[in-house]
Design an enzyme around this catalytic site. Structure first.
Site, PDB file in Angstrom:
ATOM      1  N   LYS A 169       0.826  -1.205   0.000  1.00  0.00           N
ATOM      2  CA  LYS A 169       0.000   0.000   0.000  1.00  0.00           C
ATOM      3  C   LYS A 169       0.865   1.262   0.000  1.00  0.00           C
ATOM      4  CE  LYS A 169      -3.694   0.150   2.622  1.00  0.00           C
ATOM      5  NZ  LYS A 169      -4.595   0.301   3.811  1.00  0.00           N
TER       6      LYS A 169
ATOM      7  N   HIS B  65      -3.978 -37.765  10.481  1.00  0.00           N
ATOM      8  CA  HIS B  65      -2.822 -38.620  10.744  1.00  0.00           C
ATOM      9  C   HIS B  65      -1.696 -37.855  11.408  1.00  0.00           C
ATOM     10  CE1 HIS B  65      -4.350 -42.138   8.480  1.00  0.00           C
ATOM     11  NE2 HIS B  65      -5.034 -41.205   7.834  1.00  0.00           N
TER      12      HIS B  65
ATOM     13  N   GLU C  58      10.249  -5.585   3.835  1.00  0.00           N
ATOM     14  CA  GLU C  58      10.475  -6.878   3.186  1.00  0.00           C
ATOM     15  C   GLU C  58      10.100  -6.829   1.714  1.00  0.00           C
ATOM     16  OE1 GLU C  58       8.946  -7.922   7.430  1.00  0.00           O
ATOM     17  OE2 GLU C  58       8.599  -6.368   5.912  1.00  0.00           O
TER      18      GLU C  58
ATOM     19  N   GLU D  49      -4.791 -11.349  13.864  1.00  0.00           N
ATOM     20  CA  GLU D  49      -4.369  -9.959  13.737  1.00  0.00           C
ATOM     21  C   GLU D  49      -5.524  -9.020  14.079  1.00  0.00           C
ATOM     22  OE1 GLU D  49      -1.195  -8.643  10.805  1.00  0.00           O
ATOM     23  OE2 GLU D  49      -2.955  -7.683   9.919  1.00  0.00           O
TER      24      GLU D  49
ATOM     25  N   LYS E 255       8.942  -4.477  13.827  1.00  0.00           N
ATOM     26  CA  LYS E 255       9.483  -3.845  12.620  1.00  0.00           C
ATOM     27  C   LYS E 255      10.431  -2.708  12.987  1.00  0.00           C
ATOM     28  CE  LYS E 255       5.576  -4.585   9.446  1.00  0.00           C
ATOM     29  NZ  LYS E 255       4.596  -3.873   8.602  1.00  0.00           N
TER      30      LYS E 255
ATOM     31  N   GLY F 162      -5.150  -4.515   5.367  1.00  0.00           N
ATOM     32  CA  GLY F 162      -4.346  -5.510   4.661  1.00  0.00           C
ATOM     33  C   GLY F 162      -4.978  -6.882   4.621  1.00  0.00           C
ATOM     34  N   ARG F 163      -5.548  -7.316   5.748  1.00  0.00           N
ATOM     35  CA  ARG F 163      -6.116  -8.667   5.792  1.00  0.00           C
ATOM     36  C   ARG F 163      -7.474  -8.745   5.116  1.00  0.00           C
ATOM     37  NH1 ARG F 163      -5.402  -6.171  10.399  1.00  0.00           N
ATOM     38  NH2 ARG F 163      -7.056  -5.777  11.927  1.00  0.00           N
TER      39      ARG F 163
END
Length: 550
Positions: A216, A394, A222, A363, A516, A277-278
């Site tokens: 954004k 399993h 990153e 979040e 961060k 963001g999510r």
């Protein structure tokens, strides 16, 4: 209407009494034995999709609840003003008050002609403009009319993002792989670990690769580091920086940084600050999805979510499927003391669905401070986790069945498989496991039943299952773009309702920021000479070990 702590509400106190007198004594076997209509009473069908996409069926009957429990939970939602907060969200109010923003991702999938306003301005013309841009761009890439710098069509898409700019597109493109363009390769790079980028680039040719830089602000550390390295890789062969315009697009709002990077502003896809963001897969962040499954399918994906939005907004709480699912979740979290929630999709294409929901849920609701600034005195933010069935059976299902922890679970499956191999034998086996697991969790196995199978007395305790373990069963007709959109929207509204009852702001994420900020400081110290001594002893030791090696 305002309150500080949910635990002070009359309905919360009534639920606490109900739990002590009824809830903690409930036995699912007995509940079904006593009420032959329990399944019908506690099951609901969402019919908001087209015939080829729906319906979606939700069975809540295998939960430690009675009709009285449901009434009390609904009363809690009303006292917590879930309906009022829901209306404020859809009205474009700044319910994300800590950041001064509206929470308006439903506008991204509003396929109606209805205006949706923030600060008195209709946002829909802007939303439709971006969608039109996405359609034109995705059509050009998919048809091959868009050519790379050597005149070859695009074959590989590399989406570079992190968090919501990665998890949503990854999950959706995997879940909708049957609708994907078969000769298009998708790669998603999120981790700052250079291995993630290197492995993607090893499979790409600069002449036929398109990079989508999803950030954004276009300042995410990153993402920008990975983007710059991708650009360096591209220019090592393409040479001329002018060629970047044919191979890089930006999903961002920062035109200055985008153009400084070398991306043509015509290849920039914007979204607003009211898109968290999510919740961004519905926005320009979903461009990789549109490229892969085609814009018509992407629009159907939006349409499924829009249908669930309309349902959630208009359906009374007593019958509202996402609200009821959230309230049952709160029942376990805050009264039974359950700390986690399992999501097990019985569909291999949905193998990234639990990871996507982890961010959405944790979040959003990983908060300990109420909207009024008080520390909560109850549990918020369940730990959500999961893997697809039958693989998960399993691995960790041993703990779910016979461990000491109460783990409520969602089981999801479509009736129709995209791959009906061997006359649908595989899918019948898959569904048999789906149904059997919820039954086994509910019924368990008594010592008498174990003995009847011939087990020796000393083995009986080891083969006994306590049972009484709750689950929801969610059955879709088929996982299509529309039904997947509806399912994601369902979980969004579950998360919203939980946060509303807990009276927390589900829409900021300050907990992500501290690490961060500290990482930037450490990075500068790694680049400098000499030992570090201004942290705690452990952190100093770790940094100095990295700088000097073993």
């Amino acid at each position: 209407m305002s309150f500080s702590l949910a635990s002070t509400l009359p309905a919360w106190q009534a639920l606490q009494n109900h739990y002590e007198n009824v809830g903690k004594h409930l036995v699912l076997r007995d509940l079904f034995d006593k009420d032959s209509s329990r399944f019908n009473k506690l099951s609901h069908t969402f019919n908001g999709l087209k015939e080829e996409d729906g319906p979606i069926f939700f069975d809540f009957s295998k939960n430690l609840i009675t009709e009285e429990t449901v009434k009390l939970l609904v009363q809690l939602a009303k006292e917590a003003n879930v309906e009022g907060l829901r209306d404020s969200l859809f009205n474009g109010d700044h319910i994300n008050f800590t950041e001064g923003r509206a929470v308006y991702h439903p506008a991204l999938r509003n396929l109606s002609d209805k205006p949706m306003k923030v600060n008195g301005e209709d946002v829909m013309p802007g939303v439709r403009s971006v969608l039109k841009h996405m359609k034109e761009f995705s059509d050009a890439i998919r048809s091959g009319t868009w050519k790379g710098y050597t005149g070859k069509p695009i074959k590989s898409i590399v989406n570079i993002g992190i968090g919501g700019s990665d998890l949503g597109p990854v999950m959706v493109t995997e879940a909708l792989k049957p609708y994907g363009k078969q000769d298009m390769e998708l790669h998603f790079v999120s981790n700052i670990d250079g291995t993630h980028l290197a492995e993607a680039l090893n499979k790409c040719d600069p002449e036929t690769t398109l990079f989508l830089i999803a950030s954004k602000t276009f300042t995410t550390a990153e993402t920008c580091t990975n983007a710059q390295s991708a650009k360096d890789w591209f220019l090592s062969q393409a040479k001329d920086p002018a060629h970047v315009a044919k191979h890089f697009a930006a999903l961002s709002t920062n035109e200055k940084e985008v153009t400084a990077f070398g991306i043509d502003s015509a290849n920039m896809f914007e979204f607003s600050d009211w898109v968290g963001g999510r919740y961004s897969v519905w926005s320009a962040i979903g461009l990789s999805v549109a490229l892969y499954i085609g814009f018509e399918n992407f629009e159907a994906f939006l349409g499924g979510a829009h249908a669930m939005d309309n349902y959630f907004r208009s359906t009374p709480l007593e019958e509202n499927i996402p609200a009821l699912a959230a309230l049952i979740s709160i029942w376990y979290s805050d009264f039974f003391g359950a700390q986690t929630h399992l999501v097990a999709p019985y569909d291999q294409y949905m193998h990234r669905f639990p990871a996507y929901l982890q961010q959405l849920s944790m979040e959003s609701n990983g908060k300990a401070i109420t909207r009024s600034g008080d520390m909560v005195n109850y549990t918020t933010g369940k730990i959500l986790w999961g893997e697809p069935g039958t693989n998960s059976q399993h691995s960790f299902f041993q703990l779910v069945h016979q461990g000491t922890k109460l783990i409520p679970a969602d089981f999801l499956i479509p009736i129709e498989s995209h791959n009906p191999i061997d006359n649908n034998k595989h899918h019948r086996m898959l569904f048999s496991n789906f149904a059997a697991q919820t039954e086994a969790l509910m019924l368990g196995k008594t010592p008498a039943e174990v003995k009847a199978e011939g087990a020796a007395d000393e083995i009986v305790p080891h083969k006994t299952f306590v049972g009484n373990r709750p689950s929801n069963s969610i059955i879709a007709k088929k996982i299509t773009p529309a039904s997947l959109g509806a399912l994601i929207s369902f979980y969004e509204w579950v998360t919203f309702t939980e946060g509303a009852v807990w009276n927390i702001n589900s829409f900021d994420q300050f907990g992500v920021e501290l690490g961060k900020k500290l990482a930037k400081n450490v990075l500068s110290q790694l680049d400098a000479e000499g030992k570090v001594n201004d942290h705690d002893a452990s952190t100093n030791g770790l940094i100095n070990l990295f700088k000097t090696g073993f």
